[in-house]
Every structure is written in structure tokens, then in C-alpha cells.
Design an enzyme around this catalytic site. Structure first.
Site, PDB file in Angstrom:
ATOM      1  N   PRO A 158     -36.213  27.529  20.912  1.00 38.95           N
ATOM      2  CA  PRO A 158     -36.664  26.265  20.328  1.00 38.95           C
ATOM      3  C   PRO A 158     -35.757  25.095  20.717  1.00 38.95           C
ATOM      4  O   PRO A 158     -34.637  25.281  21.198  1.00 38.95           O
ATOM      5  CB  PRO A 158     -36.611  26.501  18.818  1.00 38.95           C
ATOM      6  CG  PRO A 158     -36.221  27.903  18.615  1.00 38.95           C
ATOM      7  CD  PRO A 158     -35.795  28.481  19.922  1.00 38.95           C
ATOM      8  N   ILE A 159     -36.241  23.908  20.468  1.00 42.08           N
ATOM      9  CA  ILE A 159     -35.498  22.694  20.783  1.00 42.08           C
ATOM     10  C   ILE A 159     -34.198  22.630  19.981  1.00 42.08           C
ATOM     11  O   ILE A 159     -34.144  23.065  18.836  1.00 42.08           O
ATOM     12  CB  ILE A 159     -36.398  21.459  20.534  1.00 42.08           C
ATOM     13  CG1 ILE A 159     -35.768  20.220  21.142  1.00 42.08           C
ATOM     14  CG2 ILE A 159     -36.704  21.266  19.069  1.00 42.08           C
ATOM     15  CD1 ILE A 159     -36.704  19.023  21.195  1.00 42.08           C
TER      16      ILE A 159
ATOM     17  N   ASP B 195     -33.185  26.467  32.045  1.00 48.58           N
ATOM     18  CA  ASP B 195     -33.396  26.394  30.593  1.00 48.58           C
ATOM     19  C   ASP B 195     -34.875  26.265  30.237  1.00 48.58           C
ATOM     20  O   ASP B 195     -35.222  25.739  29.189  1.00 48.58           O
ATOM     21  CB  ASP B 195     -32.576  25.263  29.966  1.00 48.58           C
ATOM     22  CG  ASP B 195     -33.053  23.874  30.360  1.00 48.58           C
ATOM     23  OD1 ASP B 195     -33.851  23.759  31.308  1.00 48.58           O
ATOM     24  OD2 ASP B 195     -32.619  22.905  29.710  1.00 48.58           O
TER      25      ASP B 195
ATOM     26  N   GLU C 230     -34.479  21.474  32.369  1.00 49.95           N
ATOM     27  CA  GLU C 230     -35.726  20.812  31.973  1.00 49.95           C
ATOM     28  C   GLU C 230     -35.472  19.307  31.914  1.00 49.95           C
ATOM     29  O   GLU C 230     -34.468  18.861  31.375  1.00 49.95           O
ATOM     30  CB  GLU C 230     -36.182  21.314  30.611  1.00 49.95           C
ATOM     31  CG  GLU C 230     -37.381  20.586  30.080  1.00 49.95           C
ATOM     32  CD  GLU C 230     -38.463  21.540  29.661  1.00 49.95           C
ATOM     33  OE1 GLU C 230     -39.521  21.529  30.297  1.00 49.95           O
ATOM     34  OE2 GLU C 230     -38.231  22.297  28.719  1.00 49.95           O
TER      35      GLU C 230
END
Length: 125
Positions: free
Chosen positions: A16-17, A88, A39
Site C-alpha cells: 500500500p501507499i 517499487d 514508480e
């Protein structure tokens, strides 16, 4: 003496972020002397997507798809390559988000391009 452990050629850190994917990716790339692929955060359609603007989901998703494809396509990951890569993101996850955020009509268009791009990327398994 035989080499009992071969370094991985491709490592993708996923989650997750804001959990530290980029930090872990940087550390792994440094320790393994590997190429790092990050990313991008410069998607011009992301703000409109978060604000709920109509059509912005398709625009944001398509921009992510193209950028991820360009990043991975630029790598030398052929069968004879000795380079290691740490990234990532997972290219296939892009399709998961597309399925969650796009209309059926948008997804049909997205899938045509996703499949075309995926066929051009080398297998990293």
C-alpha cells in the site's frame, strides 16, 4: 566451489501507499548493486481523479500504464542479461486498479493496450 546462490534478476516490492516501498527498493538496489526503477509521481491526471472528475480515472490509469511500460521496456532484461533490477511496482497491478476504477467501455479500451504492452515486456520469472 559451485555457486549455490544466484542473485535474483528482478525484485518487485509491492504494498500500500506510504509503507516504505521506495525506501526498501533503494536499500535493496544499493546492496545488490542493481538498477532501481521507481514508480513516477508526476501523473498529470491524478489530482482530477482524486477530485472525482468524470473521465479522469481513465486518463490517470492510461498515463500510469504508458509510463510503467516505458520504464520496463527500457530495461535490458533479456535471457542473457546479467543486470539485476529492483522496482517499487508490479506492472500487472496496473490492471487491477483499472478493473476497480474504469467503466466497462473504458476497460475494454484499456485492456487492448495493456495486452499489447504486456506482450512486449520480457518475462522476469
Amino acid at each position: 566451489m559451485a555457486n549455490l546462490f544466484e542473485l535474483p534478476r528482478y525484485i518487485a516490492v509491492e504494498g500500500p501507499i506510504r509503507v516504505g516501498k521506495s525506501t526498501l527498493t533503494r536499500i535493496l538496489a544499493e546492496r545488490l548493486n542493481a538498477q532501481r526503477v521507481m514508480e513516477t509521481e508526476d501523473n498529470p491526471f491524478l489530482r482530477a481523479f482524486y477530485e472525482g472528475e468524470r473521465g479522469a480515472g481513465f486518463q490517470a490509469q492510461f498515463a500510469f500504464l504508458i509510463r510503467r511500460f516505458e520504464q520496463l521496456r527500457a530495461l535490458d532484461l533479456g535471457p542473457h542479461s546479467q543486470k539485476s533490477v529492483v522496482t517499487d511496482f508490479v506492472f500487472e497491478k496496473d490492471k487491477l486498479f483499472a478493473c476497480l476504477n474504469l467503466t466497462d467501455q473504458e476497460l475494454e479500451t484499456y485492456n487492448r493496450y495493456y495486452n499489447h504492452f504486456r506482450e512486449q515486456l520480457p518475462s522476469v520469472a
